[in-house]
Design an enzyme around this catalytic site. Structure first.
Site, PDB file in Angstrom:
ATOM      1  N   LYS A   1     -81.258 -28.365 -25.221  1.00  0.00           N
ATOM      2  CA  LYS A   1     -82.563 -28.473 -25.888  1.00  0.00           C
ATOM      3  C   LYS A   1     -83.346 -27.171 -25.761  1.00  0.00           C
ATOM      4  CE  LYS A   1     -82.954 -33.430 -25.057  1.00  0.00           C
ATOM      5  NZ  LYS A   1     -83.713 -34.476 -24.345  1.00  0.00           N
TER       6      LYS A   1
ATOM      7  N   ALA B   1     -85.803 -30.503 -20.708  1.00  0.00           N
ATOM      8  CA  ALA B   1     -85.617 -31.560 -19.714  1.00  0.00           C
ATOM      9  C   ALA B   1     -84.809 -32.686 -20.324  1.00  0.00           C
ATOM     10  CB  ALA B   1     -86.969 -32.087 -19.224  1.00  0.00           C
ATOM     11  N   ASP B   2     -84.062 -33.354 -19.476  1.00  0.00           N
ATOM     12  CA  ASP B   2     -83.350 -34.552 -19.910  1.00  0.00           C
ATOM     13  C   ASP B   2     -83.124 -35.438 -18.703  1.00  0.00           C
ATOM     14  OD1 ASP B   2     -81.736 -35.125 -22.772  1.00  0.00           O
ATOM     15  OD2 ASP B   2     -81.277 -36.441 -21.114  1.00  0.00           O
ATOM     16  N   GLN B   3     -82.837 -36.677 -19.012  1.00  0.00           N
ATOM     17  CA  GLN B   3     -82.675 -37.691 -17.980  1.00  0.00           C
ATOM     18  C   GLN B   3     -81.469 -38.555 -18.323  1.00  0.00           C
ATOM     19  OE1 GLN B   3     -85.977 -40.552 -17.697  1.00  0.00           O
ATOM     20  NE2 GLN B   3     -86.249 -39.751 -15.641  1.00  0.00           N
TER      21      GLN B   3
ATOM     22  N   ALA C   1     -83.047 -33.556 -15.065  1.00  0.00           N
ATOM     23  CA  ALA C   1     -82.834 -32.112 -15.017  1.00  0.00           C
ATOM     24  C   ALA C   1     -83.920 -31.431 -15.827  1.00  0.00           C
ATOM     25  CB  ALA C   1     -81.462 -31.751 -15.574  1.00  0.00           C
TER      26      ALA C   1
END
Length: 194
Positions: free
Chosen positions: A54, A70-72, A107
């Site tokens: 991203k 960010a990602d989850q 993250a």
């Protein structure tokens, strides 16, 4: 120094705004499903790969800016969950998570130009109560389609708190952004006041 959040997440945008950051949000054009399909490795690395995809996508069009990605990833007993497609999927996902403990791996990274300059990965463990089908239906009616943008089908800052019996981990990590480490990096980089 220009800050850009590579995310369409209202929760992430609100966290940065409430922390006093002036940050433009740009929703990146990244096919998360394709990234996940082609990924081989551990869950923390997957979360970081998604966050970096991203941020890098937006950074290539924004030279000089610090781009936050960010990602989850939610994992429960080895199964990786995705955001629900509709309210029926949301109800099914809550039924699969109820009475179990799952892990949220979050993250965050910062990219500038063609490279990643910083990253952090954190985990939180959440134990969901053995909620009834009636509770699930009422909860989804009250929360509405806002939960479709949440991998766990809950917003802990709202009614989602009622779903849990125990939580271990940082609140911001659960909301989807490891805020304190990110602020530390931005201070060290001179992007915000120390």
């Amino acid at each position: 120094m220009r800050l850009i959040l590579a995310s369409g997440s209202p929760a992430r945008q609100a966290m940065l705004r409430q922390a006093g950051l002036i940050c433009r949000a740009v929703k990146p054009d990244v096919d998360e499903s394709a990234v996940k399909r082609g990924f081989v490795g551990e869950v923390p690395a997957l979360a970081l790969t998604l966050a970096a995809a991203k941020a890098m996508r937006v950074a290539q069009d924004e030279p000089g800016a610090l781009v936050i990605g960010a990602d989850q990833v939610l994992v429960c007993e080895g199964e990786i969950f995705a955001k629900p497609g509709d309210m029926a999927d949301a109800a099914a996902q809550l039924r699969r998570l109820r009475g179990r403990t799952h892990t949220l791996v979050t993250a965050v990274c910062v990219c500038q130009g063609a490279g990643m300059v910083w990253s952090d990965v954190a985990q939180a463990r959440l134990s969901m109560r053995a909620i009834s089908d009636e509770f699930i239906a009422g909860y989804l009616r009250a929360e509405g389609e806002a939960v479709l943008g949440c991998v766990g089908v809950y917003r802990l800052e709202g009614l989602g708190a009622q779903l849990f019996s125990a939580i271990e981990g940082d609140f911001f990590t659960i909301l989807g952004l490891n805020l304190l480490p990110l602020l530390g990096f931005l201070r060290e980089a001179g992007a915000i006041r120390a």
